[in-house]
Design a protein around this motif. Structure first.
Motif, mmCIF file in Angstrom:
data_model
loop_
_atom_site.group_PDB
_atom_site.id
_atom_site.type_symbol
_atom_site.label_atom_id
_atom_site.label_comp_id
_atom_site.label_asym_id
_atom_site.label_seq_id
_atom_site.Cartn_x
_atom_site.Cartn_y
_atom_site.Cartn_z
ATOM 1 N N UNK A 196 0.846 -1.179 0.000
ATOM 2 C CA UNK A 196 0.000 0.000 0.000
ATOM 3 C C UNK A 196 0.884 1.232 0.000
ATOM 4 N N UNK A 197 0.726 2.020 -1.033
ATOM 5 C CA UNK A 197 1.469 3.268 -1.108
ATOM 6 C C UNK A 197 0.463 4.374 -0.846
ATOM 7 N N UNK A 198 0.666 5.066 0.237
ATOM 8 C CA UNK A 198 -0.253 6.147 0.552
ATOM 9 C C UNK A 198 0.240 7.430 -0.097
ATOM 10 N N UNK A 199 -0.678 8.059 -0.791
ATOM 11 C CA UNK A 199 -0.378 9.327 -1.454
ATOM 12 C C UNK A 199 -0.966 10.424 -0.588
ATOM 13 N N UNK A 200 -0.175 11.422 -0.261
ATOM 14 C CA UNK A 200 -0.682 12.508 0.590
ATOM 15 C C UNK A 200 -1.849 13.239 -0.088
ATOM 16 N N UNK A 201 -2.751 13.733 0.735
ATOM 17 C CA UNK A 201 -3.918 14.443 0.232
ATOM 18 C C UNK A 201 -3.526 15.629 -0.645
ATOM 19 N N UNK A 202 -2.477 16.343 -0.268
ATOM 20 C CA UNK A 202 -2.076 17.499 -1.063
ATOM 21 C C UNK A 202 -1.670 17.100 -2.479
ATOM 22 N N UNK A 203 -1.149 15.892 -2.633
ATOM 23 C CA UNK A 203 -0.784 15.424 -3.966
ATOM 24 C C UNK A 203 -2.044 15.133 -4.793
ATOM 25 N N UNK A 204 -3.055 14.545 -4.161
ATOM 26 C CA UNK A 204 -4.330 14.323 -4.847
ATOM 27 C C UNK A 204 -4.958 15.657 -5.250
ATOM 28 N N UNK A 205 -4.874 16.643 -4.348
ATOM 29 C CA UNK A 205 -5.413 17.970 -4.664
ATOM 30 C C UNK A 205 -4.680 18.575 -5.861
ATOM 31 N N UNK A 206 -3.369 18.437 -5.878
ATOM 32 C CA UNK A 206 -2.585 18.976 -6.988
ATOM 33 C C UNK A 206 -2.998 18.328 -8.302
#
Length: 129
Positions: free
Chosen positions: A14-24
């Motif tokens: 599981x690679x968690x992607x930070x929320x700010x990256x999803x927002x970007x």
């Protein structure tokens, strides 16, 4: 050292992607003038592709590409209505986001206009000695 054999269950990676990256990524999806215009049109009501063409002023193939990007991102959804493909926003919050962006830009442009007026040579109310 841990050795895995056929009987040892593997844990999913599981690679968690930070929320700010999803927002970007979300804002990158919105980062094209045609996509913004399409979203503005869809904020008013659902529309067929043929109805949007005169409003966006681009070729049908290019509009279809931009709609596909928005559809893959989950921002718009489509349905067939006879020979037409009709699009709609998937969330009314997209329309809210566009309103907030307009408000922010309006404030920024007003501030810049005031700054330009202040910098204009004839606008200084106090004369230089």
């Amino acid at each position: 050292m841990i050795s895995l054999n056929a009987d040892t269950p593997r844990q999913p990676s599981v690679v968690t992607v930070p929320l700010y990256q999803h927002k970007a990524e979300f804002f990158k999806t919105l980062g094209h003038p045609v996509r913004i215009r399409v979203l503005e049109l869809l904020s008013e009501r659902e529309r067929a592709v043929a109805d949007m063409l005169p409003e966006v002023g681009i070729e049908a193939a290019h509009l279809s590409q931009q709609l596909a990007i928005l559809r893959r991102a989950g921002v718009v959804a489509s349905r067939r209505d006879g020979a037409n493909v009709v699009y709609r926003l998937t969330s009314p919050e997209v329309a809210d986001l566009l309103k907030v962006a307009r408000s922010i830009l309006s404030s920024l442009l007003t501030d810049r206009a005031e700054l330009l007026n202040d910098l204009h040579p004839g606008s200084d109310p106090t004369p230089m000695p």
